[in-house]
Enzyme design. Structure first.
Site, PDB file in Angstrom:
ATOM      1  N   HIS A  12      -9.463   1.017   4.632  1.00  0.00           N
ATOM      2  CA  HIS A  12      -8.453   1.082   5.235  1.00  0.00           C
ATOM      3  C   HIS A  12      -8.564   2.166   6.301  1.00  0.00           C
ATOM      4  O   HIS A  12      -9.426   2.963   6.318  1.00  0.00           O
ATOM      5  CB  HIS A  12      -7.374   1.849   4.462  1.00  0.00           C
ATOM      6  CG  HIS A  12      -6.120   1.980   4.895  1.00  0.00           C
ATOM      7  ND1 HIS A  12      -5.637   2.775   5.706  1.00  0.00           N
ATOM      8  CD2 HIS A  12      -4.962   0.920   4.703  1.00  0.00           C
ATOM      9  CE1 HIS A  12      -4.416   2.528   6.134  1.00  0.00           C
ATOM     10  NE2 HIS A  12      -3.883   1.633   5.584  1.00  0.00           N
ATOM     11  N   LYS A  48       0.066   4.041  -0.180  1.00  0.00           N
ATOM     12  CA  LYS A  48      -0.670   5.208   0.286  1.00  0.00           C
ATOM     13  C   LYS A  48      -0.424   6.406  -0.702  1.00  0.00           C
ATOM     14  O   LYS A  48      -0.367   6.397  -1.887  1.00  0.00           O
ATOM     15  CB  LYS A  48      -0.089   5.939   1.544  1.00  0.00           C
ATOM     16  CG  LYS A  48      -0.175   4.667   2.666  1.00  0.00           C
ATOM     17  CD  LYS A  48      -0.116   4.921   3.912  1.00  0.00           C
ATOM     18  CE  LYS A  48       0.359   3.869   5.003  1.00  0.00           C
ATOM     19  NZ  LYS A  48      -0.071   3.948   6.430  1.00  0.00           N
ATOM     20  N   SER A  52       3.147  -1.614  10.627  1.00  0.00           N
ATOM     21  CA  SER A  52       4.586  -1.506  10.818  1.00  0.00           C
ATOM     22  C   SER A  52       5.348  -2.927  10.767  1.00  0.00           C
ATOM     23  O   SER A  52       6.190  -3.355  11.271  1.00  0.00           O
ATOM     24  CB  SER A  52       4.962  -0.875  12.330  1.00  0.00           C
ATOM     25  OG  SER A  52       4.299   0.249  12.337  1.00  0.00           O
ATOM     26  N   GLY A  84       2.033   2.744  10.672  1.00  0.00           N
ATOM     27  CA  GLY A  84       2.796   3.890  10.552  1.00  0.00           C
ATOM     28  C   GLY A  84       3.444   4.360  11.992  1.00  0.00           C
ATOM     29  O   GLY A  84       4.166   5.452  11.674  1.00  0.00           O
ATOM     30  N   ASN A  86       0.866  -1.058  -0.156  1.00  0.00           N
ATOM     31  CA  ASN A  86       0.080   0.038   0.246  1.00  0.00           C
ATOM     32  C   ASN A  86       0.885   1.232  -0.004  1.00  0.00           C
ATOM     33  O   ASN A  86       1.387   1.552   0.890  1.00  0.00           O
ATOM     34  CB  ASN A  86      -0.997   0.075   1.200  1.00  0.00           C
ATOM     35  CG  ASN A  86      -1.834   1.306   1.254  1.00  0.00           C
ATOM     36  OD1 ASN A  86      -1.934   2.133   0.411  1.00  0.00           O
ATOM     37  ND2 ASN A  86      -2.303   1.500   2.544  1.00  0.00           N
ATOM     38  N   GLU A 122      -7.425   4.478   7.462  1.00  0.00           N
ATOM     39  CA  GLU A 122      -7.112   6.026   7.379  1.00  0.00           C
ATOM     40  C   GLU A 122      -8.358   6.671   6.419  1.00  0.00           C
ATOM     41  O   GLU A 122      -8.767   7.597   6.599  1.00  0.00           O
ATOM     42  CB  GLU A 122      -5.667   6.419   6.107  1.00  0.00           C
ATOM     43  CG  GLU A 122      -4.719   6.309   7.186  1.00  0.00           C
ATOM     44  CD  GLU A 122      -3.474   5.805   6.552  1.00  0.00           C
ATOM     45  OE1 GLU A 122      -3.246   5.820   5.297  1.00  0.00           O
ATOM     46  OE2 GLU A 122      -2.385   5.205   7.067  1.00  0.00           O
ATOM     47  N   GLU A 160      -5.395  -4.802  10.689  1.00  0.00           N
ATOM     48  CA  GLU A 160      -4.530  -3.722  10.842  1.00  0.00           C
ATOM     49  C   GLU A 160      -4.905  -2.926  12.338  1.00  0.00           C
ATOM     50  O   GLU A 160      -5.849  -2.099  12.029  1.00  0.00           O
ATOM     51  CB  GLU A 160      -4.591  -2.693   9.730  1.00  0.00           C
ATOM     52  CG  GLU A 160      -4.297  -3.483   8.465  1.00  0.00           C
ATOM     53  CD  GLU A 160      -3.639  -2.270   7.382  1.00  0.00           C
ATOM     54  OE1 GLU A 160      -2.466  -2.557   6.994  1.00  0.00           O
ATOM     55  OE2 GLU A 160      -4.143  -1.458   7.053  1.00  0.00           O
TER      56      GLU A 160
HETATM   57  C1  PEP Z   1      -0.841   0.523   5.709  1.00  0.00           C
HETATM   58  O1  PEP Z   1      -0.718   1.379   5.220  1.00  0.00           O
HETATM   59  O2  PEP Z   1      -1.808  -0.330   5.699  1.00  0.00           O
HETATM   60  C2  PEP Z   1       0.079   0.088   6.824  1.00  0.00           C
HETATM   61  C3  PEP Z   1       0.233  -1.151   7.579  1.00  0.00           C
HETATM   62  O3  PEP Z   1       1.423   0.917   6.874  1.00  0.00           O
HETATM   63  P1  PEP Z   1       2.722   0.659   7.709  1.00  0.00           P
HETATM   64  O4  PEP Z   1       2.977  -0.550   7.160  1.00  0.00           O
HETATM   65  O5  PEP Z   1       3.295   1.866   7.375  1.00  0.00           O
HETATM   66  O6  PEP Z   1       2.501   0.568   9.063  1.00  0.00           O
END
Ligand code: PEP
Length: 250
Positions: free
Chosen positions: A94, A11, A211, A172, A9, A96, A166
């Site tokens: 997601h 983003k 992460s 992040g 992803n 976000e 998640e």
């Molecule tokens: C994500 O964007 O779904 C995500 C898990 O980001 P990160 O790996 O940066 O935590």
């Protein structure tokens, strides 16, 4: 045996100049045999990345989709359009989107249905916020998010879908769920679906996101119900992402 899946992803990151060498490095890496891989660039780069992926085993995905059919929806992108430019997957719900753009469970469920109506595989994101985990509400939140899809489309919706667990507090932030925490949540998701359809539940791929890095991927991916990862930040660095793919390969 569920085949591992690793989804990048990106983003709202990237540029034409940055994307091309990143995709090239991923494609040039030793065969991805045994593991599926999907790249999800921002909408405006889908076609160009898609051209680079042509005939490759690595697939193209989008990061969001409109729940409505094509029409008067300024600024939105329909599932049919994603299909038209070569997407096979789309990330839906997601955190976000849920927390920065106010997408609720019902809208997310409608997006899952819209994606599937155009033969896109939705990657349905679910996960609790930190306060919810601390209040012991993790399973309640996951159940609510899954049940919205079950209520609208039934258990059959999960036959051609992927779920990504998640935890919002791990996205992040550099703070990863422990392998045991991830396994516990993934097992709950599978049990919840199994209560409606055991066969679909046992075939469902449940990814962990939050992460994930080269250094922690292997331990996460060896958990029984962790079928791969949804990777944000680490998917923007070729070497790091390729190490994560290698960890998924086992
Ligand atoms: C994500 O964007 O779904 C995500 C898990 O980001 P990160 O790996 O940066 O935590």
């Amino acid at each position: 045996m569920r085949r591992k899946l690793v989804v990048a992803n990106w983003k709202m990151h990237g540029s034409r100049a940055e994307n091309a060498p990143l995709v090239e490095a991923i494609l040039a890496a030793p065969s991805h045999a045994g593991v599926d891989c999907v790249l999800c660039p921002p909408f405006v780069y889908l076609q160009e990345v898609g051209r680079q992926l042509r005939d490759a085993a690595v697939k193209l995905g989008a990061q969001n989709v409109c729940a409505e059919a094509p029409g008067a929806q300024t600024g939105e992108i329909a599932a049919s359009m994603l299909r038209d430019v070569g997407c096979e997957y789309v990330i839906v719900g997601h955190s976000e989107r849920r927390h920065l753009y106010g997408e609720d469970d019902v809208l997310v469920a409608r997006k899952v249905a819209a994606a599937q109506s155009r033969r896109l595989t939705p990657i349905l994101c679910v996960g609790e916020q930190l306060a919810e985990r601390e209040a012991g509400e993790t399973e309640e939140v996951l159940a609510r998010q899954l049940d919205a899809v079950l209520a609208l489309s039934g258990a059959g919706a999960f036959e051609h879908a992927v779920v990504a667990y998640e935890p919002v507090w791990a996205i992040g932030t550099g703070r990863t769920a422990s392998p045991a925490q991830a396994q516990q949540a993934h097992a709950f998701i599978r049990r919840r679906l199994a209560s409606r359809d055991a066969k679909i539940a046992s075939g469902l791929r449940i990814l962990y996101g939050g992460s994930v890095k080269a250094g922690n991927a292997r331990e996460l991916f060896t958990q029984e119900d962790v079928d791969g990862g949804l990777i944000g930040g680490a998917s923007l660095q070729a070497e790091e992402f390729l190490s994560i793919l290698a960890a998924a390969r086992g």
